[in-house]
Design a protein around this motif. Structure first.
Motif, PDB file in Angstrom:
ATOM      1  N   UNK A 110       0.931  -1.054   0.033  1.00  0.00           N
ATOM      2  CA  UNK A 110       0.045   0.080   0.017  1.00  0.00           C
ATOM      3  C   UNK A 110       0.906   1.173   0.059  1.00  0.00           C
ATOM      4  N   UNK A 111       0.464   2.425  -0.730  1.00  0.00           N
ATOM      5  CA  UNK A 111       1.358   3.618  -0.863  1.00  0.00           C
ATOM      6  C   UNK A 111       0.773   4.605  -0.430  1.00  0.00           C
ATOM      7  N   UNK A 112       1.243   5.566   0.279  1.00  0.00           N
ATOM      8  CA  UNK A 112       0.489   6.683   0.759  1.00  0.00           C
ATOM      9  C   UNK A 112       1.191   8.029   0.317  1.00  0.00           C
ATOM     10  N   UNK A 113       0.798   9.090   0.478  1.00  0.00           N
ATOM     11  CA  UNK A 113       1.630  10.458   0.069  1.00  0.00           C
ATOM     12  C   UNK A 113       0.620  11.759   0.246  1.00  0.00           C
ATOM     13  N   UNK A 114       1.111  12.981  -0.061  1.00  0.00           N
ATOM     14  CA  UNK A 114       0.425  14.157   0.026  1.00  0.00           C
ATOM     15  C   UNK A 114       0.593  14.806  -1.089  1.00  0.00           C
ATOM     16  N   UNK A 115      -0.289  15.487  -1.867  1.00  0.00           N
ATOM     17  CA  UNK A 115      -0.325  16.277  -2.996  1.00  0.00           C
ATOM     18  C   UNK A 115      -0.561  17.722  -2.651  1.00  0.00           C
ATOM     19  N   UNK A 116       0.218  18.858  -3.015  1.00  0.00           N
ATOM     20  CA  UNK A 116       0.165  20.120  -2.774  1.00  0.00           C
ATOM     21  C   UNK A 116      -0.047  21.143  -4.019  1.00  0.00           C
ATOM     22  N   UNK A 117      -0.613  22.098  -3.882  1.00  0.00           N
ATOM     23  CA  UNK A 117      -0.382  23.192  -4.970  1.00  0.00           C
ATOM     24  C   UNK A 117       0.558  24.238  -4.450  1.00  0.00           C
ATOM     25  N   UNK A 127       5.587   4.917   1.300  1.00  0.00           N
ATOM     26  CA  UNK A 127       5.392   6.354   1.011  1.00  0.00           C
ATOM     27  C   UNK A 127       6.212   6.858  -0.165  1.00  0.00           C
ATOM     28  N   UNK A 128       5.675   8.190  -0.782  1.00  0.00           N
ATOM     29  CA  UNK A 128       6.525   8.463  -1.517  1.00  0.00           C
ATOM     30  C   UNK A 128       6.618  10.333  -1.044  1.00  0.00           C
ATOM     31  N   UNK A 129       7.737  10.958  -1.545  1.00  0.00           N
ATOM     32  CA  UNK A 129       7.858  12.402  -1.092  1.00  0.00           C
ATOM     33  C   UNK A 129       6.801  13.141  -1.683  1.00  0.00           C
ATOM     34  N   UNK A 130       6.591  14.197  -1.158  1.00  0.00           N
ATOM     35  CA  UNK A 130       5.415  15.154  -1.339  1.00  0.00           C
ATOM     36  C   UNK A 130       5.378  15.609  -2.906  1.00  0.00           C
ATOM     37  N   UNK A 131       4.093  15.621  -3.513  1.00  0.00           N
ATOM     38  CA  UNK A 131       4.312  15.986  -4.824  1.00  0.00           C
ATOM     39  C   UNK A 131       3.463  17.303  -4.966  1.00  0.00           C
ATOM     40  N   UNK A 132       3.279  17.761  -6.186  1.00  0.00           N
ATOM     41  CA  UNK A 132       2.874  19.331  -6.220  1.00  0.00           C
ATOM     42  C   UNK A 132       2.248  19.539  -7.584  1.00  0.00           C
TER      43      UNK A 132
END
Length: 215
Positions: free
Chosen positions: A96-103, A203-208
């Protein structure tokens, strides 16, 4: 004078020859014996032998101490570590993979930074795993905190997680993805220590996404 001298000589002669010899005062009862009796050996006075000086034992010689030179890395023998032992065996599980996406903020549009960035709701991300025969894909949407969680394909386990990555697909209002942390080329998975049910969590590093600063 002559008659007197003659008379003195006569008296003296009569006294000497008339007196019998006197016996000894204490005649010995037994004949004199030798100083040492033949029945008893002579007793000699023995002087005790002079005590020899007592010398303390010499201390034991200390064995010489030899300096042991430490082994240099070139002399160390490296034994191969077995990878199939029970101690380092890792069970095979799904992933399972988690992460956070920003603008990003308009002030930093186009820059490789998340300073003043805000979480993005409703963004779509994709987990792709390259198999030997085909590519397995799973997608997910971010929540109000920009967080997403993707349960991997049923045929992908933690043994093949190194062949998977996460990319940005789309976002509300037509925002364009950026390649921050590999949002376009593919962000690699990093294993987490905390469990997630029967899955191995990554996990993956924060994406944007890039902002739309014209509005």
């Amino acid at each position: 004078m002559a008659p007197l001298l003659l008379l003195f000589l006569l008296i003296t002669s009569f006294t000497v020859f008339a007196s019998p010899p006197l016996p000894p005062t204490n005649p010995p009862s037994t004949p004199l014996l030798a100083t040492h009796s033949p029945l008893q050996p002579p007793r000699h006075h023995h002087h005790p032998p002079a005590s020899a000086p007592v010398h303390s034992p010499a201390p034991l010689a200390t064995p010489p101490t030899h300096y042991i030179h430490p082994l240099t890395p070139s002399k160390l023998v490296k034994t191969p570590t077995p990878t199939s032992t029970i101690e380092n065996y890792i069970p095979r599980t799904l992933i399972a993979v988690q992460g956070v996406v920003y603008v990003k903020a308009c002030e930093f549009a186009g820059n490789d930074t998340l300073w003043l960035a805000t979480p993005l709701l409703g963004a779509i991300v994709k987990l792709g795993c390259n198999n030997t025969k085909y590519t397995l894909v799973e997608t997910a949407n971010t929540d109000e905190h920009g967080y997403f969680l993707i349960e991997g394909p049923k045929f992908v386990t933690n043994y093949g997680a190194h062949k998977c990555n996460v990319v940005l697909v789309s976002a509300p209002n037509g925002l364009k993805p950026s390649n921050f942390s590999g949002g376009i080329t593919g962000a690699p998975l990093r294993p987490e220590k905390k469990p997630y049910g029967p899955f191995t969590l990554y996990s993956v590093a924060p994406l944007a996404f890039e902002p739309d600063c014209q509005r």
